[in-house]
Structures are given as C-alpha cells and as structure tokens.
Design a protein around this motif. Structure first.
Motif, PDB file in Angstrom:
ATOM      1  N   GLU A  41     -76.879  16.126 -35.688  1.00  0.00           N
ATOM      2  CA  GLU A  41     -76.375  16.833 -37.731  1.00  0.00           C
ATOM      3  C   GLU A  41     -77.561  16.116 -37.794  1.00  0.00           C
ATOM      4  OE1 GLU A  41     -72.513  16.531 -38.934  1.00  0.00           O
ATOM      5  OE2 GLU A  41     -71.993  18.339 -38.220  1.00  0.00           O
ATOM      6  N   HIS A  42     -78.346  14.974 -36.884  1.00  0.00           N
ATOM      7  CA  HIS A  42     -79.780  14.643 -37.869  1.00  0.00           C
ATOM      8  C   HIS A  42     -80.386  14.657 -36.826  1.00  0.00           C
ATOM      9  CE1 HIS A  42     -81.113  10.585 -39.597  1.00  0.00           C
ATOM     10  NE2 HIS A  42     -80.800   9.689 -39.046  1.00  0.00           N
ATOM     11  N   ARG A  43     -80.695  13.179 -35.365  1.00  0.00           N
ATOM     12  CA  ARG A  43     -82.855  13.275 -35.637  1.00  0.00           C
ATOM     13  C   ARG A  43     -81.887  13.334 -33.526  1.00  0.00           C
ATOM     14  NH1 ARG A  43     -85.446  10.191 -35.580  1.00  0.00           N
ATOM     15  NH2 ARG A  43     -85.270   8.112 -36.259  1.00  0.00           N
ATOM     16  N   ILE A  44     -83.007  13.747 -33.110  1.00  0.00           N
ATOM     17  CA  ILE A  44     -83.256  12.991 -31.660  1.00  0.00           C
ATOM     18  C   ILE A  44     -84.183  13.526 -31.334  1.00  0.00           C
ATOM     19  CG2 ILE A  44     -80.700  14.858 -30.891  1.00  0.00           C
ATOM     20  CD1 ILE A  44     -83.675  16.818 -29.926  1.00  0.00           C
ATOM     21  N   GLU A  45     -84.806  12.763 -30.012  1.00  0.00           N
ATOM     22  CA  GLU A  45     -86.378  12.798 -29.396  1.00  0.00           C
ATOM     23  C   GLU A  45     -86.230  12.921 -27.735  1.00  0.00           C
ATOM     24  OE1 GLU A  45     -87.900   8.850 -29.853  1.00  0.00           O
ATOM     25  OE2 GLU A  45     -87.999   8.635 -31.851  1.00  0.00           O
ATOM     26  N   HIS A  46     -86.528  13.821 -27.334  1.00  0.00           N
ATOM     27  CA  HIS A  46     -86.699  14.599 -26.263  1.00  0.00           C
ATOM     28  C   HIS A  46     -87.960  14.353 -26.268  1.00  0.00           C
ATOM     29  CE1 HIS A  46     -88.408  18.019 -23.631  1.00  0.00           C
ATOM     30  NE2 HIS A  46     -87.615  17.495 -23.171  1.00  0.00           N
ATOM     31  N   ALA A  47     -87.802  13.363 -24.830  1.00  0.00           N
ATOM     32  CA  ALA A  47     -89.344  13.088 -24.117  1.00  0.00           C
ATOM     33  C   ALA A  47     -89.713  13.648 -22.678  1.00  0.00           C
ATOM     34  CB  ALA A  47     -89.588  11.535 -23.366  1.00  0.00           C
ATOM     35  N   ASP A  48     -90.338  14.337 -22.864  1.00  0.00           N
ATOM     36  CA  ASP A  48     -91.143  14.993 -21.385  1.00  0.00           C
ATOM     37  C   ASP A  48     -91.109  13.827 -20.313  1.00  0.00           C
ATOM     38  OD1 ASP A  48     -90.650  17.408 -21.927  1.00  0.00           O
ATOM     39  OD2 ASP A  48     -92.627  18.179 -22.469  1.00  0.00           O
ATOM     40  N   PRO A  49     -91.356  14.258 -19.170  1.00  0.00           N
ATOM     41  CA  PRO A  49     -91.431  13.345 -18.078  1.00  0.00           C
ATOM     42  C   PRO A  49     -92.679  12.904 -18.235  1.00  0.00           C
ATOM     43  CG  PRO A  49     -90.450  15.246 -16.848  1.00  0.00           C
ATOM     44  CD  PRO A  49     -90.810  15.381 -18.597  1.00  0.00           C
ATOM     45  N   ASP A  50     -93.991  13.333 -18.477  1.00  0.00           N
ATOM     46  CA  ASP A  50     -95.220  12.965 -19.215  1.00  0.00           C
ATOM     47  C   ASP A  50     -95.351  11.485 -20.449  1.00  0.00           C
ATOM     48  OD1 ASP A  50     -95.151  14.099 -21.498  1.00  0.00           O
ATOM     49  OD2 ASP A  50     -96.296  15.705 -20.002  1.00  0.00           O
ATOM     50  N   GLY A  51     -94.128  11.576 -20.467  1.00  0.00           N
ATOM     51  CA  GLY A  51     -94.554  10.710 -21.709  1.00  0.00           C
ATOM     52  C   GLY A  51     -94.615  11.316 -23.033  1.00  0.00           C
ATOM     53  N   ALA A  55     -89.675  14.556 -31.245  1.00  0.00           N
ATOM     54  CA  ALA A  55     -89.012  14.728 -32.891  1.00  0.00           C
ATOM     55  C   ALA A  55     -88.138  16.182 -33.224  1.00  0.00           C
ATOM     56  CB  ALA A  55     -89.701  13.701 -32.992  1.00  0.00           C
ATOM     57  N   TYR A  56     -87.409  15.812 -33.660  1.00  0.00           N
ATOM     58  CA  TYR A  56     -86.911  17.018 -34.834  1.00  0.00           C
ATOM     59  C   TYR A  56     -85.911  16.106 -35.081  1.00  0.00           C
ATOM     60  CZ  TYR A  56     -84.418  21.060 -35.162  1.00  0.00           C
ATOM     61  OH  TYR A  56     -83.764  22.778 -36.024  1.00  0.00           O
ATOM     62  N   ASP A  57     -85.646  16.681 -36.550  1.00  0.00           N
ATOM     63  CA  ASP A  57     -84.733  15.667 -37.477  1.00  0.00           C
ATOM     64  C   ASP A  57     -84.141  17.163 -38.122  1.00  0.00           C
ATOM     65  OD1 ASP A  57     -83.843  15.189 -39.953  1.00  0.00           O
ATOM     66  OD2 ASP A  57     -85.393  13.908 -40.418  1.00  0.00           O
ATOM     67  N   CYS A  58     -82.706  17.558 -37.885  1.00  0.00           N
ATOM     68  CA  CYS A  58     -82.166  18.340 -38.677  1.00  0.00           C
ATOM     69  C   CYS A  58     -82.013  18.727 -39.974  1.00  0.00           C
ATOM     70  CB  CYS A  58     -80.352  18.444 -37.562  1.00  0.00           C
ATOM     71  SG  CYS A  58     -80.479  18.436 -35.919  1.00  0.00           S
ATOM     72  N   GLN A  59     -82.766  17.793 -40.672  1.00  0.00           N
ATOM     73  CA  GLN A  59     -81.994  18.079 -42.643  1.00  0.00           C
ATOM     74  C   GLN A  59     -83.506  18.205 -42.701  1.00  0.00           C
ATOM     75  OE1 GLN A  59     -79.056  17.993 -43.402  1.00  0.00           O
ATOM     76  NE2 GLN A  59     -78.815  17.824 -41.168  1.00  0.00           N
ATOM     77  N   ALA A  60     -84.757  17.961 -41.838  1.00  0.00           N
ATOM     78  CA  ALA A  60     -85.736  18.144 -42.525  1.00  0.00           C
ATOM     79  C   ALA A  60     -86.116  19.788 -42.707  1.00  0.00           C
ATOM     80  CB  ALA A  60     -87.278  18.368 -41.721  1.00  0.00           C
ATOM     81  N   THR A  61     -86.968  19.945 -44.157  1.00  0.00           N
ATOM     82  CA  THR A  61     -87.178  21.730 -44.472  1.00  0.00           C
ATOM     83  C   THR A  61     -88.548  21.848 -43.319  1.00  0.00           C
ATOM     84  OG1 THR A  61     -87.070  20.086 -46.979  1.00  0.00           O
ATOM     85  CG2 THR A  61     -88.332  22.369 -46.244  1.00  0.00           C
ATOM     86  N   GLU A  62     -89.746  21.007 -43.080  1.00  0.00           N
ATOM     87  CA  GLU A  62     -90.409  21.722 -42.505  1.00  0.00           C
ATOM     88  C   GLU A  62     -90.416  20.792 -41.147  1.00  0.00           C
ATOM     89  OE1 GLU A  62     -93.216  23.348 -42.386  1.00  0.00           O
ATOM     90  OE2 GLU A  62     -92.194  23.965 -44.711  1.00  0.00           O
ATOM     91  N   ARG A  63     -89.640  22.041 -39.697  1.00  0.00           N
ATOM     92  CA  ARG A  63     -88.966  21.538 -38.161  1.00  0.00           C
ATOM     93  C   ARG A  63     -90.216  21.319 -37.797  1.00  0.00           C
ATOM     94  NH1 ARG A  63     -84.035  23.818 -40.357  1.00  0.00           N
ATOM     95  NH2 ARG A  63     -82.642  22.345 -41.201  1.00  0.00           N
ATOM     96  N   ALA A  64     -90.153  20.335 -36.928  1.00  0.00           N
ATOM     97  CA  ALA A  64     -90.715  20.731 -35.182  1.00  0.00           C
ATOM     98  C   ALA A  64     -91.051  21.668 -34.528  1.00  0.00           C
ATOM     99  CB  ALA A  64     -91.331  19.184 -34.962  1.00  0.00           C
TER     100      ALA A  64
END
Length: 120
Positions: A41-51, A55-64
């Motif tokens: 319910e807060h934030r995550i960072e997902h990194a692909d193998p290439d680096g 980033a995703y913020d569950c509470q942000a109004t504008e989400r990536a």
C-alpha cells in the motif's frame, strides 16, 4: 507502520514464484504459487535485468506504468531485508523492492502459512 520481519523469517519465499498480480486503486497485491500473499500500500521498485527501474507509488495521484507481468512465474532466488525495504531477487536478474514507512498507517501486509498475518 512497522519494519519488515527479519530476513531469516522470510526465507520461505525463496523458491516460490509470483502467480498473480492485482492492481487496485490504492494497493498492489501479489499472490504466490505457494499460497502466500503480499499486499503493498506504499511503494515498490521493480528492476529489469538490464537495470531499468519501474517505480510505483500506490498513493500517488499520477502513477507510472508498471510491467509487473514480467515477474510472473519467475523463481525467487534470494530475499534481502533492510529496515524499510524488502527485496525479492529473481532467477533472471530482476528485482522487486517493497518499501515500508514508519508512521500511523500500514504500508502493507504479508500472509504466509509459515508466519500467519504480518503487517508492515
């Protein structure tokens, strides 16, 4: 709200894989093949193998955008814990970092048969 449990208490995730990802208005939900569940319910960072970092913020109004489908069915080879960061390492080199924060509200929870229900 809380720090994550110690990493040795979370080693049951090693060898498991994410089977399903659900996106809700204020959370991300991960269901694992081993009947475990992680709700963020807060934030995550997902990194692909290439680096590349997603980033995703569950509470942000504008989400990536997210590309979490890339993590489906990949085996977790390691789990690392810092006070407010829990990182899953996958066999293909990808990572998923889950963030927590200290404060009055929970950042998510883990359900696993091994430990029951844990709030972070």
């Amino acid at each position: 709200m809380h720090q994550f449990p110690p990493s040795d208490a979370l080693q049951f995730f090693v060898g498991d894989a994410i089977a399903q990802v659900r996106l809700d208005p204020f959370s991300l939900q991960f269901s694992f093949e081993g009947m475990r569940r992680l709700v963020v319910e807060h934030r995550i960072e997902h990194a692909d193998p290439d680096g590349t970092i997603w980033a995703y913020d569950c509470q942000a109004t504008e989400r990536a955008p997210v590309v979490l489908q890339r993590l489906l069915n990949l085996r977790i080879v390691a789990i690392e814990r810092e006070e407010l960061r829990l990182t899953f390492r996958f066999g293909n080199g990808s990572t998923l970092a889950v963030m927590s924060e200290l404060g009055p509200y929970e950042s998510g929870h883990i359900y696993a048969p091994e430990i029951g229900f844990t709030v972070f």
